[in-house]
Scaffold this active site. Structure first.
Site, PDB file in Angstrom:
ATOM      1  N   HIS A  11       0.862  -1.200   0.000  1.00  0.00           N
ATOM      2  CA  HIS A  11       0.000   0.000   0.000  1.00  0.00           C
ATOM      3  C   HIS A  11       0.887   1.236   0.000  1.00  0.00           C
ATOM      4  O   HIS A  11       1.440   1.610   1.026  1.00  0.00           O
ATOM      5  CB  HIS A  11      -0.890  -0.023   1.253  1.00  0.00           C
ATOM      6  CG  HIS A  11      -1.879   1.090   1.330  1.00  0.00           C
ATOM      7  ND1 HIS A  11      -3.190   0.876   1.682  1.00  0.00           N
ATOM      8  CD2 HIS A  11      -1.768   2.431   1.120  1.00  0.00           C
ATOM      9  CE1 HIS A  11      -3.843   2.028   1.688  1.00  0.00           C
ATOM     10  NE2 HIS A  11      -2.988   2.998   1.351  1.00  0.00           N
ATOM     11  N   HIS A  13       1.531   5.380  -1.528  1.00  0.00           N
ATOM     12  CA  HIS A  13       1.139   6.591  -2.270  1.00  0.00           C
ATOM     13  C   HIS A  13       2.407   7.246  -2.809  1.00  0.00           C
ATOM     14  O   HIS A  13       3.292   7.606  -2.032  1.00  0.00           O
ATOM     15  CB  HIS A  13       0.428   7.587  -1.351  1.00  0.00           C
ATOM     16  CG  HIS A  13      -0.862   7.065  -0.797  1.00  0.00           C
ATOM     17  ND1 HIS A  13      -2.066   7.265  -1.416  1.00  0.00           N
ATOM     18  CD2 HIS A  13      -1.127   6.330   0.309  1.00  0.00           C
ATOM     19  CE1 HIS A  13      -3.031   6.684  -0.712  1.00  0.00           C
ATOM     20  NE2 HIS A  13      -2.479   6.107   0.343  1.00  0.00           N
ATOM     21  N   ASN A  39      -5.450   7.471  -5.597  1.00  0.00           N
ATOM     22  CA  ASN A  39      -6.229   8.658  -5.189  1.00  0.00           C
ATOM     23  C   ASN A  39      -5.524   9.945  -5.596  1.00  0.00           C
ATOM     24  O   ASN A  39      -5.148  10.765  -4.772  1.00  0.00           O
ATOM     25  CB  ASN A  39      -6.524   8.639  -3.679  1.00  0.00           C
ATOM     26  CG  ASN A  39      -5.288   8.615  -2.818  1.00  0.00           C
ATOM     27  OD1 ASN A  39      -4.240   8.123  -3.223  1.00  0.00           O
ATOM     28  ND2 ASN A  39      -5.389   9.165  -1.616  1.00  0.00           N
ATOM     29  N   LYS A  91      -9.265  -0.113  -5.613  1.00  0.00           N
ATOM     30  CA  LYS A  91      -9.331   0.444  -4.263  1.00  0.00           C
ATOM     31  C   LYS A  91     -10.663   1.144  -4.035  1.00  0.00           C
ATOM     32  O   LYS A  91     -11.028   2.041  -4.775  1.00  0.00           O
ATOM     33  CB  LYS A  91      -8.171   1.442  -4.083  1.00  0.00           C
ATOM     34  CG  LYS A  91      -8.160   2.204  -2.763  1.00  0.00           C
ATOM     35  CD  LYS A  91      -7.650   1.354  -1.621  1.00  0.00           C
ATOM     36  CE  LYS A  91      -7.755   2.055  -0.274  1.00  0.00           C
ATOM     37  NZ  LYS A  91      -6.681   2.978   0.002  1.00  0.00           N
ATOM     38  N   HIS A 128     -10.527   1.029   2.019  1.00  0.00           N
ATOM     39  CA  HIS A 128     -10.293   1.969   3.123  1.00  0.00           C
ATOM     40  C   HIS A 128     -11.528   1.852   4.012  1.00  0.00           C
ATOM     41  O   HIS A 128     -12.569   2.457   3.731  1.00  0.00           O
ATOM     42  CB  HIS A 128     -10.122   3.399   2.608  1.00  0.00           C
ATOM     43  CG  HIS A 128      -9.802   4.366   3.708  1.00  0.00           C
ATOM     44  ND1 HIS A 128      -8.606   5.042   3.799  1.00  0.00           N
ATOM     45  CD2 HIS A 128     -10.519   4.736   4.797  1.00  0.00           C
ATOM     46  CE1 HIS A 128      -8.614   5.792   4.885  1.00  0.00           C
ATOM     47  NE2 HIS A 128      -9.759   5.633   5.519  1.00  0.00           N
ATOM     48  N   HIS A 162      -4.585  -0.914   6.019  1.00  0.00           N
ATOM     49  CA  HIS A 162      -4.057  -0.146   7.156  1.00  0.00           C
ATOM     50  C   HIS A 162      -4.898  -0.275   8.427  1.00  0.00           C
ATOM     51  O   HIS A 162      -5.386   0.720   8.966  1.00  0.00           O
ATOM     52  CB  HIS A 162      -3.870   1.334   6.786  1.00  0.00           C
ATOM     53  CG  HIS A 162      -4.986   1.965   5.977  1.00  0.00           C
ATOM     54  ND1 HIS A 162      -6.290   1.951   6.366  1.00  0.00           N
ATOM     55  CD2 HIS A 162      -4.967   2.629   4.787  1.00  0.00           C
ATOM     56  CE1 HIS A 162      -7.027   2.582   5.464  1.00  0.00           C
ATOM     57  NE2 HIS A 162      -6.234   2.996   4.493  1.00  0.00           N
ATOM     58  N   ASP A 234       1.299   2.507   3.521  1.00  0.00           N
ATOM     59  CA  ASP A 234       0.440   3.690   3.422  1.00  0.00           C
ATOM     60  C   ASP A 234       1.281   4.961   3.563  1.00  0.00           C
ATOM     61  O   ASP A 234       0.804   5.976   4.064  1.00  0.00           O
ATOM     62  CB  ASP A 234      -0.695   3.681   4.457  1.00  0.00           C
ATOM     63  CG  ASP A 234      -1.822   4.647   4.080  1.00  0.00           C
ATOM     64  OD1 ASP A 234      -1.846   5.105   2.928  1.00  0.00           O
ATOM     65  OD2 ASP A 234      -2.654   4.955   4.939  1.00  0.00           O
TER      66      ASP A 234
HETATM   67  O1  DOR Z   1      -3.560   9.273   6.036  1.00  0.00           O
HETATM   68  C1  DOR Z   1      -3.919   8.981   4.904  1.00  0.00           C
HETATM   69  N1  DOR Z   1      -3.364   9.564   3.823  1.00  0.00           N
HETATM   70  N2  DOR Z   1      -4.871   8.084   4.751  1.00  0.00           N
HETATM   71  C2  DOR Z   1      -5.412   7.835   3.551  1.00  0.00           C
HETATM   72  O2  DOR Z   1      -6.301   7.034   3.477  1.00  0.00           O
HETATM   73  C3  DOR Z   1      -4.979   8.570   2.349  1.00  0.00           C
HETATM   74  C4  DOR Z   1      -3.625   9.072   2.522  1.00  0.00           C
HETATM   75  C5  DOR Z   1      -3.252  10.099   1.481  1.00  0.00           C
HETATM   76  O3  DOR Z   1      -3.474   9.844   0.302  1.00  0.00           O
HETATM   77  O4  DOR Z   1      -2.720  11.131   1.844  1.00  0.00           O
HETATM   78 ZN    ZN Z   2      -3.484   4.957   1.672  1.00  0.00          ZN
END
Ligand code: DOR
Ligand code: ZN
Length: 322
Positions: A11, A13, A39, A91, A128, A162, A234
């Site tokens: 996971h 980003h 996202n 997702k 999520h 998470h 995450d």
């Molecule tokens: O803390 C988070 N940040 N939780 C999420 O689900 C998304 C992530 C983000 O994309 O910044």
């Molecule tokens: Zn995430």
């Protein structure tokens, strides 16, 4: 020295543009592959966006396999049949629940046809799992939703992403098709890090960090080496400017393996399963083998990466990634 075989971050980003360029080297150095979250603005929810985003990641990395996730919407069977071999999964974000989730799912029933298609095509679902209730209860309140989709789609592999709430752990043994990822921050920190002393926005994330009891339960579950529990960082970079405006997300990528090496101590076998084997076996992930070595040498986490402050900034660790 600790030698890890083909670590996988389930996971991650990476964002786009300059942030991606700043953060990707840390994941590339420590991992063979990662499941990439969709996202973005606009979300990664069509063929062009998916292919261009994957290309951007490949152009900025070496020996690193991005396992792409699509952002949930009402996909047709034709679309998913065409993209099946180019993605890891899809997702599901409940609408408005976290960063860039405005276009998320308003009602789970709306996507039942998509879940049916995913189940048929064997495409995993990442979730999520939070309601919009009281902030500390949101994951617990989502438990019944996990149970409902697990029962309604017994062939669909569902990842509870998470998890930070102890109450969700028993679902892993109750439903064959439920799996979980655990982050570094939910494994090592509690809400005290956010609000127990001076307010610390850098440890504000969704789902929010929870109680010592939750953390202890998660730690002992991970130490037991449960097969359905996988590492998913995450790691979610935001510029300091945006963090101070309240953005949720912890940028943990620079410190993951050094911090986990200290957490697991001598139990390298469980470390290896958590960081790779469980994911590879649960989801038949086949990526080129990559050995990552941790040497016993004091190392200090960076204070700043681009305009982003990492987790454990400035902290000294006993292990360094070679
Ligand atoms: O803390 C988070 N940040 N939780 C999420 O689900 C998304 C992530 C983000 O994309 O910044
Ligand atoms: Zn995430």
């Amino acid at each position: 020295m600790i030698i890890l075989d083909t670590p996988i971050d389930m996971h991650l980003h990476l964002r786009e543009g300059q942030i991606l360029k700043d953060v990707l080297p840390f994941s590339q150095k420590q991992f063979a592959a990662a499941v990439i979250m969709p996202n973005l603005i606009p979300p990664v929810d069509n063929k062009e966006r998916l292919r261009n985003y994957k290309e951007e990641i490949l152009e900025n990395s070496q020996d690193f396999t991005p396992l792409m996730n699509l952002f949930m919407r009402e996909y047709s069977k034709e679309e998913l049949s065409e993209l099946k071999n180019e993605i890891f999964g899809i997702k599901l974000y409940p609408a408005g629940i976290t960063t860039n989730s405005q276009n998320g799912v308003k009602s789970i029933e709306n996507i039942y046809p998509v879940l049916e298609i995913m189940s048929e095509l064997n495409i995993p679902l990442s979730v999520h799992g939070e309601t919009n209730g009281f902030v500390l209860d949101r994951e617990r309140e989502f438990k019944s939703v996990y149970e409902k989709i697990a029962k309604d789609f017994p062939k669909l592999k569902i990842i509870m992403e998470h998890i930070g709430t102890a109450d969700l752990l028993d679902l892993l043994d109750k439903y064959e098709n439920l799996y979980a990822t655990i982050t570094l921050h939910h494994l090592l920190l509690t809400l005290d890090e956010v609000a127990g002393g001076m307010l610390n926005p850098h440890y504000f994330c969704k789902p929010i960090l929870k109680t010592p009891k939750d953390k202890d339960a998660i730690q002992s579950f991970v130490k037991k080496g449960h097969k359905k529990v996988m590492f998913g960082s995450d790691s979610a970079p935001h510029t300091i400017k945006n963090k101070l405006k309240g953005a949720a997300g912890i940028f943990s990528a620079p410190v993951i393996l050094p911090a986990l090496a200290e957490f697991f101590g001598d139990d390298i076998d469980t470390f290896q399963k958590f960081i790779s084997n469980n994911a590879r076996e649960n989801f038949n992930i086949n990526v080129p083998k990559k050995e990552v070595r941790l040497i016993q040498k004091e190392w200090q986490a960076p204070y700043l990466v681009g305009e982003i402050k990492p987790m454990f900034a400035g902290k000294k660790f006993k292990f360094m990634v070679e």
